[in-house]
Design an enzyme around this catalytic site. Structure first.
Site, PDB file in Angstrom:
ATOM      1  N   GLU A  27      -4.154   6.495 -30.778  1.00  0.00           N
ATOM      2  CA  GLU A  27      -3.574   7.262 -31.867  1.00  0.00           C
ATOM      3  C   GLU A  27      -2.579   8.276 -31.308  1.00  0.00           C
ATOM      4  OE1 GLU A  27      -7.547   7.086 -34.722  1.00  0.00           O
ATOM      5  OE2 GLU A  27      -6.665   9.025 -34.205  1.00  0.00           O
ATOM      6  N   GLU A  40     -11.135  -6.319 -19.636  1.00  0.00           N
ATOM      7  CA  GLU A  40      -9.764  -5.890 -19.919  1.00  0.00           C
ATOM      8  C   GLU A  40      -9.105  -5.330 -18.667  1.00  0.00           C
ATOM      9  OE1 GLU A  40      -7.336  -2.544 -22.571  1.00  0.00           O
ATOM     10  OE2 GLU A  40      -9.403  -3.065 -23.093  1.00  0.00           O
TER      11      GLU A  40
END
Length: 380
Positions: free
Chosen positions: A128, A243
């Site tokens: 964000e 990841e």
């Protein structure tokens, strides 16, 4: 040294990936960089070639393999080709596990067939404007409205943000819950209140669409809750090792390839009447980089083996991600210097690698966050 982590099946798959790159990706990549996004057709082509959903059950059209080494081959070949636009690893190795591990049977029937054909492109929305590596700072909210959630907030730096048909959104479902009060919601293209902002103008990876996403009273059905409510943080932590290893794999392969190209350059380029390769300084630079790449390759391959056996922990994945990405950044910078003025020209691969690779030490958790994770694992 001869690598011993692959079988003949992996090498056959490597040939398939190289053919796909030569036919479907490289002829178009320059145009995609100008347009800021790849075509949807290349995603469908990847699906036809069996490059999507490697770990997805064949019932839904996937490859049905839990052997991460096939993903490693895919990542390595894309890194060596400099094909940064088509984010197959994001789709397969980052978003894919959330769908295969946490989706219900009904959700799998809805989403996985398109996931494997390339008709459904995916993204994950964590970052964000005010919360990057610190997931506890997420402010996007999902308010329980009975049969649905009302989603409000904004995300940024979202890879596949323009093309994505399914976005796994991390949102706060319990106001005071901290990291334990977050859930995963799947937002689908066309939902009212779901808007995409601009395709962000980055210094590298120009063909990879990276966008801002906005959610204004988006009604997300309870049927789109992925996993248990308020359990997003544990789900995210479970997948971060893979990841980060995937990023390390690409970084090591990119560093090796740029070094190979630079070795060819210094053999052919002359200065003061002789090839650059005849200068002691050049030989020392190449020797140092080759040694660093070889040592890194050994550790990353060990991590691949550990992960394939289900044994890779967060600390060692963080070590691989930190070390390999910093190596890539350092190697590409040194190789650019050895190219002289040519290295500054974007028509040369080393210049594009310099720009494309800079993000590697930032996304997936910054180098500083990797060191913090490692330090905590050692010192408590």
């Amino acid at each position: 040294m001869q690598r011993d982590i692959y079988t003949a099946d992996h090498e056959a798959f490597r040939d398939t990936v190289r053919t796909f790159l030569e036919k479907e990706v490289l002829p178009h990549h320059e145009r995609w960089e100008q347009e800021g996004v790849v075509s949807r057709e290349v995603w469908r082509a990847a699906g036809r070639q069996g490059l999507l959903g490697l770990a997805v059950d064949p019932e839904y059209g996937g490859g049905g393999t839990d052997d991460f080494r096939h993903s490693v081959v895919l990542i390595e070949e894309f890194a060596r080709a400099g094909a940064s636009g088509l984010a197959l690893s994001l789709h397969n190795d980052i978003v894919g596990p959330y769908l295969t591990r946490f989706a219900t049977d009904e959700q799998k029937r809805r989403w996985l067939p398109g996931f494997t054909t390339g008709e459904t492109i995916t993204a994950i929305a964590m970052t964000e404007p005010g919360a990057g590596s610190d997931l506890q700072g997420i402010r996007t909210t999902a308010t329980d409205q009975g049969d649905h959630y009302l989603l409000n907030g904004a995300k940024t730096f979202i890879s596949n943000g323009i093309l994505a048909d399914l976005v796994v959104v991390v949102a706060r479902t319990t106001p005071e819950g901290g990291s334990s009060g977050q859930s995963l919601l799947v937002v689908e293209r066309g939902m009212d209140g779901f808007e995409r902002g601009r395709n962000l103008d980055k210094i590298g990876q120009k063909a990879q669409d990276t966008a801002e996403l906005f959610f204004a009273d988006v009604r997300v059905p309870k049927a789109n809750l992925l996993g248990a409510e308020n359990q997003a943080f544990s789900a995210l932590m479970a997948n971060l090792a893979q990841e980060r290893l995937a990023i390390a794999v690409g970084a090591a392969a990119a560093a090796e390839h740029i070094l190979e190209l630079t070795m060819t350059h210094v053999k052919e380029r002359e200065a003061f009447g002789r090839p650059l390769a005849r200068l002691q300084h050049i030989r020392f630079e190449i020797a140092e980089m080759a040694t660093e790449c070889a040592v890194t390759r050994s550790f990353v391959d060990r991590c691949i083996t550990e992960h394939s056996a289900g044994c890779l922990d967060a600390a060692h994945a963080s070590m691989a991600k930190w070390w390999a990405t910093e190596l890539q950044k350092r190697t590409v910078d040194r190789c650019l210097q050895l190219h002289g003025g040519y290295g500054y020209m974007t028509e040369y691969r080393v210049a594009r690698a310099f720009l494309d690779g800079r993000i590697q030490t930032i996304y997936g958790g910054t180098t500083e966050i990797m060191k913090e994770i490692i330090g905590r694992s050692l010192l408590g």
